[in-house]
Design a protein around this motif. Sequence first.
Motif, PDB file in Angstrom:
ATOM      1  N   LYS A 166       0.827  -1.202   0.000  1.00 57.33           N
ATOM      2  CA  LYS A 166       0.000   0.000   0.000  1.00 57.33           C
ATOM      3  C   LYS A 166       0.865   1.258   0.000  1.00 57.33           C
ATOM      4  O   LYS A 166       0.552   2.254  -0.667  1.00 57.33           O
ATOM      5  CB  LYS A 166      -0.927   0.012   1.223  1.00 57.33           C
ATOM      6  N   ALA A 167       1.997   1.205   0.714  1.00 60.52           N
ATOM      7  CA  ALA A 167       2.885   2.364   0.785  1.00 60.52           C
ATOM      8  C   ALA A 167       3.513   2.670  -0.576  1.00 60.52           C
ATOM      9  O   ALA A 167       3.609   3.833  -0.983  1.00 60.52           O
ATOM     10  CB  ALA A 167       3.975   2.117   1.826  1.00 60.52           C
ATOM     11  N   VAL A 168       3.939   1.624  -1.278  1.00 60.43           N
ATOM     12  CA  VAL A 168       4.526   1.817  -2.610  1.00 60.43           C
ATOM     13  C   VAL A 168       3.472   2.373  -3.561  1.00 60.43           C
ATOM     14  O   VAL A 168       3.710   3.337  -4.298  1.00 60.43           O
ATOM     15  CB  VAL A 168       5.107   0.499  -3.158  1.00 60.43           C
ATOM     16  N   MET A 169       2.285   1.785  -3.523  1.00 56.23           N
ATOM     17  CA  MET A 169       1.212   2.234  -4.395  1.00 56.23           C
ATOM     18  C   MET A 169       0.837   3.684  -4.093  1.00 56.23           C
ATOM     19  O   MET A 169       0.649   4.497  -5.004  1.00 56.23           O
ATOM     20  CB  MET A 169      -0.009   1.324  -4.212  1.00 56.23           C
ATOM     21  N   ASP A 170       0.765   4.006  -2.824  1.00 54.30           N
ATOM     22  CA  ASP A 170       0.426   5.371  -2.400  1.00 54.30           C
ATOM     23  C   ASP A 170       1.458   6.370  -2.921  1.00 54.30           C
ATOM     24  O   ASP A 170       1.112   7.436  -3.446  1.00 54.30           O
ATOM     25  CB  ASP A 170       0.346   5.430  -0.876  1.00 54.30           C
ATOM     26  N   SER A 171       2.738   6.003  -2.797  1.00 54.68           N
ATOM     27  CA  SER A 171       3.806   6.938  -3.190  1.00 54.68           C
ATOM     28  C   SER A 171       3.796   7.231  -4.683  1.00 54.68           C
ATOM     29  O   SER A 171       4.083   8.351  -5.104  1.00 54.68           O
ATOM     30  CB  SER A 171       5.177   6.394  -2.771  1.00 54.68           C
ATOM     31  N   ASN A 177      18.802   4.658   0.418  1.00 56.88           N
ATOM     32  CA  ASN A 177      17.626   5.232  -0.247  1.00 56.88           C
ATOM     33  C   ASN A 177      16.351   4.482   0.114  1.00 56.88           C
ATOM     34  O   ASN A 177      15.332   5.089   0.454  1.00 56.88           O
ATOM     35  CB  ASN A 177      17.806   5.215  -1.768  1.00 56.88           C
ATOM     36  N   TYR A 178      16.411   3.159   0.021  1.00 55.82           N
ATOM     37  CA  TYR A 178      15.200   2.382   0.280  1.00 55.82           C
ATOM     38  C   TYR A 178      14.831   2.409   1.764  1.00 55.82           C
ATOM     39  O   TYR A 178      13.652   2.513   2.123  1.00 55.82           O
ATOM     40  CB  TYR A 178      15.373   0.932  -0.186  1.00 55.82           C
ATOM     41  N   ALA A 179      15.840   2.368   2.632  1.00 60.21           N
ATOM     42  CA  ALA A 179      15.570   2.420   4.071  1.00 60.21           C
ATOM     43  C   ALA A 179      14.955   3.762   4.459  1.00 60.21           C
ATOM     44  O   ALA A 179      14.031   3.813   5.293  1.00 60.21           O
ATOM     45  CB  ALA A 179      16.853   2.183   4.853  1.00 60.21           C
ATOM     46  N   SER A 180      15.440   4.842   3.865  1.00 64.35           N
ATOM     47  CA  SER A 180      14.877   6.160   4.183  1.00 64.35           C
ATOM     48  C   SER A 180      13.444   6.250   3.671  1.00 64.35           C
ATOM     49  O   SER A 180      12.567   6.819   4.337  1.00 64.35           O
ATOM     50  CB  SER A 180      15.731   7.286   3.576  1.00 64.35           C
ATOM     51  N   TRP A 181      13.189   5.649   2.506  1.00 64.82           N
ATOM     52  CA  TRP A 181      11.822   5.626   1.976  1.00 64.82           C
ATOM     53  C   TRP A 181      10.899   4.840   2.914  1.00 64.82           C
ATOM     54  O   TRP A 181       9.790   5.277   3.211  1.00 64.82           O
ATOM     55  CB  TRP A 181      11.815   5.001   0.579  1.00 64.82           C
ATOM     56  N   MET A 182      11.363   3.708   3.398  1.00 61.26           N
ATOM     57  CA  MET A 182      10.557   2.893   4.311  1.00 61.26           C
ATOM     58  C   MET A 182      10.281   3.644   5.620  1.00 61.26           C
ATOM     59  O   MET A 182       9.162   3.623   6.148  1.00 61.26           O
ATOM     60  CB  MET A 182      11.245   1.559   4.622  1.00 61.26           C
ATOM     61  N   TYR A 183      11.312   4.331   6.114  1.00 58.59           N
ATOM     62  CA  TYR A 183      11.164   5.072   7.369  1.00 58.59           C
ATOM     63  C   TYR A 183      10.171   6.227   7.196  1.00 58.59           C
ATOM     64  O   TYR A 183       9.298   6.452   8.045  1.00 58.59           O
ATOM     65  CB  TYR A 183      12.527   5.595   7.818  1.00 58.59           C
ATOM     66  N   GLU A 184      10.301   6.921   6.074  1.00 56.20           N
ATOM     67  CA  GLU A 184       9.402   8.058   5.798  1.00 56.20           C
ATOM     68  C   GLU A 184       7.952   7.611   5.632  1.00 56.20           C
ATOM     69  O   GLU A 184       7.017   8.376   5.874  1.00 56.20           O
ATOM     70  CB  GLU A 184       9.861   8.787   4.522  1.00 56.20           C
ATOM     71  N   ASN A 185       7.761   6.356   5.237  1.00 57.42           N
ATOM     72  CA  ASN A 185       6.413   5.820   5.041  1.00 57.42           C
ATOM     73  C   ASN A 185       5.939   4.974   6.227  1.00 57.42           C
ATOM     74  O   ASN A 185       5.011   4.162   6.091  1.00 57.42           O
ATOM     75  CB  ASN A 185       6.357   5.012   3.746  1.00 57.42           C
ATOM     76  N   LEU A 224       7.146   2.479   7.750  1.00 59.90           N
ATOM     77  CA  LEU A 224       7.286   1.027   7.634  1.00 59.90           C
ATOM     78  C   LEU A 224       8.411   0.490   8.514  1.00 59.90           C
ATOM     79  O   LEU A 224       8.591  -0.730   8.617  1.00 59.90           O
ATOM     80  CB  LEU A 224       7.546   0.642   6.177  1.00 59.90           C
ATOM     81  N   LEU A 225       9.162   1.397   9.141  1.00 61.12           N
ATOM     82  CA  LEU A 225      10.229   1.021  10.055  1.00 61.12           C
ATOM     83  C   LEU A 225      10.063   1.756  11.369  1.00 61.12           C
ATOM     84  O   LEU A 225       9.697   2.932  11.385  1.00 61.12           O
ATOM     85  CB  LEU A 225      11.608   1.359   9.458  1.00 61.12           C
ATOM     86  N   ASP A 226      10.362   1.082  12.482  1.00 68.06           N
ATOM     87  CA  ASP A 226      10.257   1.700  13.808  1.00 68.06           C
ATOM     88  C   ASP A 226      11.415   2.644  14.088  1.00 68.06           C
ATOM     89  O   ASP A 226      11.306   3.561  14.896  1.00 68.06           O
ATOM     90  CB  ASP A 226      10.212   0.619  14.902  1.00 68.06           C
ATOM     91  N   LYS A 227      12.534   2.375  13.430  1.00 68.99           N
ATOM     92  CA  LYS A 227      13.713   3.246  13.601  1.00 68.99           C
ATOM     93  C   LYS A 227      14.529   3.211  12.326  1.00 68.99           C
ATOM     94  O   LYS A 227      14.264   2.404  11.418  1.00 68.99           O
ATOM     95  CB  LYS A 227      14.554   2.775  14.791  1.00 68.99           C
ATOM     96  N   LYS A 228      15.507   4.087  12.236  1.00 69.22           N
ATOM     97  CA  LYS A 228      16.327   4.163  11.027  1.00 69.22           C
ATOM     98  C   LYS A 228      17.285   2.972  10.951  1.00 69.22           C
ATOM     99  O   LYS A 228      17.749   2.463  11.965  1.00 69.22           O
ATOM    100  CB  LYS A 228      17.102   5.480  10.993  1.00 69.22           C
ATOM    101  N   LEU A 229      17.559   2.542   9.735  1.00 74.08           N
ATOM    102  CA  LEU A 229      18.445   1.407   9.489  1.00 74.08           C
ATOM    103  C   LEU A 229      19.907   1.845   9.513  1.00 74.08           C
ATOM    104  O   LEU A 229      20.261   2.884   8.960  1.00 74.08           O
ATOM    105  CB  LEU A 229      18.130   0.806   8.118  1.00 74.08           C
ATOM    106  N   GLU A 230      20.753   1.033  10.142  1.00 72.69           N
ATOM    107  CA  GLU A 230      22.202   1.208  10.022  1.00 72.69           C
ATOM    108  C   GLU A 230      22.607   0.464   8.739  1.00 72.69           C
ATOM    109  O   GLU A 230      22.978  -0.712   8.770  1.00 72.69           O
ATOM    110  CB  GLU A 230      22.921   0.634  11.236  1.00 72.69           C
ATOM    111  N   SER A 231      22.538   1.162   7.626  1.00 75.39           N
ATOM    112  CA  SER A 231      22.675   0.528   6.314  1.00 75.39           C
ATOM    113  C   SER A 231      23.996  -0.212   6.133  1.00 75.39           C
ATOM    114  O   SER A 231      24.039  -1.282   5.501  1.00 75.39           O
ATOM    115  CB  SER A 231      22.514   1.574   5.206  1.00 75.39           C
TER     116      SER A 231
END
Length: 328
Positions: A146-151, A300-308, A310-317
């Motif tokens: 849903k998040a991908v579709m929404d974006s 990039n993808y982790a920041s997108w997930m966080y902004e949407n 989909l993540l409880d905290k930021k990823l240590e990429s």
Amino acid sequence: MKKWIFLICSVLLLSACNGGEDAADEKKDNLKKVSVVLDWTPNTNHTGLYVAKEKGYFKDQGLDVDIILPGEAGADQLVASGKADFGVGYQEGVTQARVQDVPIVSIGAIIQHNTSGFASPKSKGITKPKDFEGKSYGGWGSPVEKAVMDSIMKQENADVEKVNFINMGDTDFFTAVKRDVDFAWIYYGWTGIEAELRGEELNMMYVKDYSDKLDYYTPVLTTNEKMIDSDPETVKAFMAAASKGYQFTIDNPKEAGEILLDAAPDLDKELVMKSQEWLAPKYKDDADRWGEQKLEVWENYASWMYENDLLDKKLESKKAFTNEFLPK
């Protein structure tokens, strides 16, 4: 006298044969047994692994590799818990696992760019994200969908809340779109190729075409932190063989396809061969070597997930992936 000579020669010959067998058995016994669990049933994403096994590349690295199916637990869980040494996963799954402190690590990108997207039969008239409004989407119930579709719908001022979400379960794409679904998220390299073979024209919207942040690695090869820390030589050996297997697949898609079919004879031959041909240039694509991963893709993808949300905290990429075990 001749009889004794014959007996002596027979004994020596038998000893030589037994010695050869013993040496072969000893060599086999000396191989380190490891397992790699697939994400799904065998398909052309996995061909390089089957090639590495069939061609002896794993054995050359001192490994006896068992390729297994995931079952209900799922590949990520089996790898993270150490019940499988290696696995086939996805950047999105690894990202979600890492932020929950699950010690799984991506050690190679199987395909360099995201080949997935939203597909629909041409008869449905869905040619742009705004057309999703008022349509039924068949998915698997993940918030990511849903998040991908929404974006991508927002780019056309469209409303994702006007999409009817249906959980397809185990129903295949072709059955679903004839029954109660208008479009679904597919990998073109398999389902899209199958549509071509069926003569069914699709409208395909690759998610990476709508945002660089959605051009993530899917699928990837994984292991866990304990394996990396305690037995890096085995990880290096596994990746050396896997890399050789995928490079062979890139260079020889027809022979590689035959190897996959030998390992999984229930697969449709025509689909495998055409899919293999389509994927061959995409495994490595524009990377310097097969398996290479970039930090910016993970960030990039982790920041997108966080902004949407989909993540409880930021990823240590930097801890989520490594190129350390790829052949130089």
